[in-house]
Design an enzyme around this catalytic site. Structure first.
Site, mmCIF file in Angstrom:
data_model
loop_
_atom_site.group_PDB
_atom_site.id
_atom_site.type_symbol
_atom_site.label_atom_id
_atom_site.label_comp_id
_atom_site.label_asym_id
_atom_site.label_seq_id
_atom_site.Cartn_x
_atom_site.Cartn_y
_atom_site.Cartn_z
ATOM 1 C CD GLN A 1 16.125 34.346 -7.683
ATOM 2 O OE1 GLN A 1 15.884 35.169 -6.669
ATOM 3 N NE2 GLN A 1 17.046 34.438 -8.545
ATOM 4 C CD GLU B 1 -2.959 0.833 2.134
ATOM 5 O OE1 GLU B 1 -3.886 0.092 2.113
ATOM 6 O OE2 GLU B 1 -2.999 1.499 3.319
ATOM 7 N NE ARG C 1 -2.734 36.646 -11.985
ATOM 8 C CZ ARG C 1 -3.611 37.719 -11.871
ATOM 9 N NH1 ARG C 1 -4.503 37.780 -12.768
ATOM 10 N NH2 ARG C 1 -3.881 38.174 -10.602
#
Length: 376
Positions: free
Chosen positions: A276, A239, A265
């Protein structure tokens, strides 16, 4: 270790990715949940690492994880994938590996096809990470066992047809008394509680399980008496790699959206990705993703070589779960207000990531396992 994929492995991944893109974005009722499970079963996702003679695909750990990664990259509903992976790795796998041939042949093909929904029932109010503290009792009476106890947080519980239940033969024996049993939903004395409302993974139903004088045939025992802790630990290795692979795919999906947003954007007359502060945040997302992915592949590779790989599995689980949370937070920050509202689905990744630090062994337990491997 090879860092390339064979043509067959690439086809498996691309097939999983394409299939996942056709899955619903949200599953909130039993009828749609079962339809989705039937589709997952038809594709083979519910039996990835199960032997072919039991209805599975017979894949090695690495190939199974790679397929689950593709599912996570293509499908935004990690709740559905969490339920499917828990069904496979925590229920079908231990039954296939440790039940009698007759029991495995009766139960596992139905789990692989999606005809039955499976659940793992081990966690209790006083026994979360401490498996040896289980209070659910299994009392032998002739050719039957009688089960009494309460299980908490049973994934798939509200819809499950069969449960992999862990109980103790004798609490004084601690983890040496833990034993696994297959318990069908229609057994008298079994009752499932109301589904919980959860922070995330909303398509994954979860509830308590109540066992009150629940009688099952002795032939429903999985493995020998006292072998349950070993069986459960083995299923957790599956799992912690196979299931968590879905979040590697999810991180890849979110990273792609963030990169696209940072390019498109614009603020102060240039794309925000040219700042940055943003570009470094995106680079850190890539760093966490690739680190988690390589640790996952290494853990699966080690398991396929027959190694126990406890530390490798713990490192992979820790890197994926912690990375998923940090990447989701970074995505929300980069999207700003748009990331906070539900419409775009960015905040959903955070709600779906937080549980990964808890289920299948908390992040603290993974650190304990790593430290123990270092001799601390």
């Amino acid at each position: 270790m090879e860092f390339g994929w064979s043509e067959e492995q690439e086809q498996l991944f691309e097939g999983a990715l394409a299939f996942a893109r056709e899955l619903p974005e949200s599953v909130l009722d039993e009828q749609s949940f079962r339809r989705a499970f039937a589709r997952l079963g038809e594709f083979g996702a519910l039996g990835l690492c199960i032997a072919e003679e039991l209805g599975g695909m017979g894949l090695a750990s690495l190939d199974a994880a790679r397929a689950v990664e593709g599912l996570g990259q293509g499908c935004a509903d990690l709740g559905l994938l969490f339920s499917a992976a828990a069904h496979l790795f925590a229920c079908a796998v231990p039954i296939a590996a440790h039940a009698s041939p007759a029991l495995a042949e009766r139960v596992v093909p139905k789990l692989c096809s999606g005809e039955w929904v499976g659940a793992n029932a081990i966690t209790e109010a006083e026994a979360g990470s401490d498996v040896g503290a289980l209070r659910t009792r299994a009392r032998r009476e002739g050719d039957e066992y009688v089960l009494d106890g309460v299980k908490s947080y049973v994934t798939n519980g509200p819809f499950a047809d069969v449960f992999m239940v862990y109980a103790t033969i004798d609490p004084a024996h601690g983890y040496m008394g833990v034993t696994g049993f297959v318990v069908e939903r229609d057994r008298p004395g079994l009752r499932v509680g109301e589904a919980f409302e959860t922070m995330g993974l909303e398509s994954s139903p979860i509830a308590s399980l109540y066992l009150d004088g629940c009688r099952i045939p002795a032939s429903n025992r999985v493995g020998e008496e006292g072998s349950g802790s070993t069986i459960f630990a083995e299923s957790m290795h599956y799992e912690r790699t196979g299931l968590l692979a879905a979040w590697v795919g999810g991180m890849q999906r979110v990273l792609a959206r963030v990169v696209e947003h940072a390019r498109e954007r614009r603020q102060f007359r240039r794309p925000i990705g040219k700042f940055q502060a943003v570009s470094h945040a995106v680079a850190d997302m890539m760093f966490r993703l690739e680190s988690a992915r390589l640790l996952l592949y290494r853990a699966c590779w080690a398991r396929d070589r027959g190694e126990q790989a406890t530390a490798e599995v713990a490192l992979a689980k820790l890197a994926i779960s912690e990375g998923a949370v940090q990447n989701a937070l970074a995505a929300i920050q980069i999207f700003g207000g748009a990331g906070y509202i539900k419409e775009l689905g960015i905040e959903r990744m955070l709600r779906d990531a937080v549980p990964t630090t808890i289920f299948s062994g908390t992040s603290e337990i993974q650190r304990d396992l790593i430290a123990r491997d270092l001799g601390l």
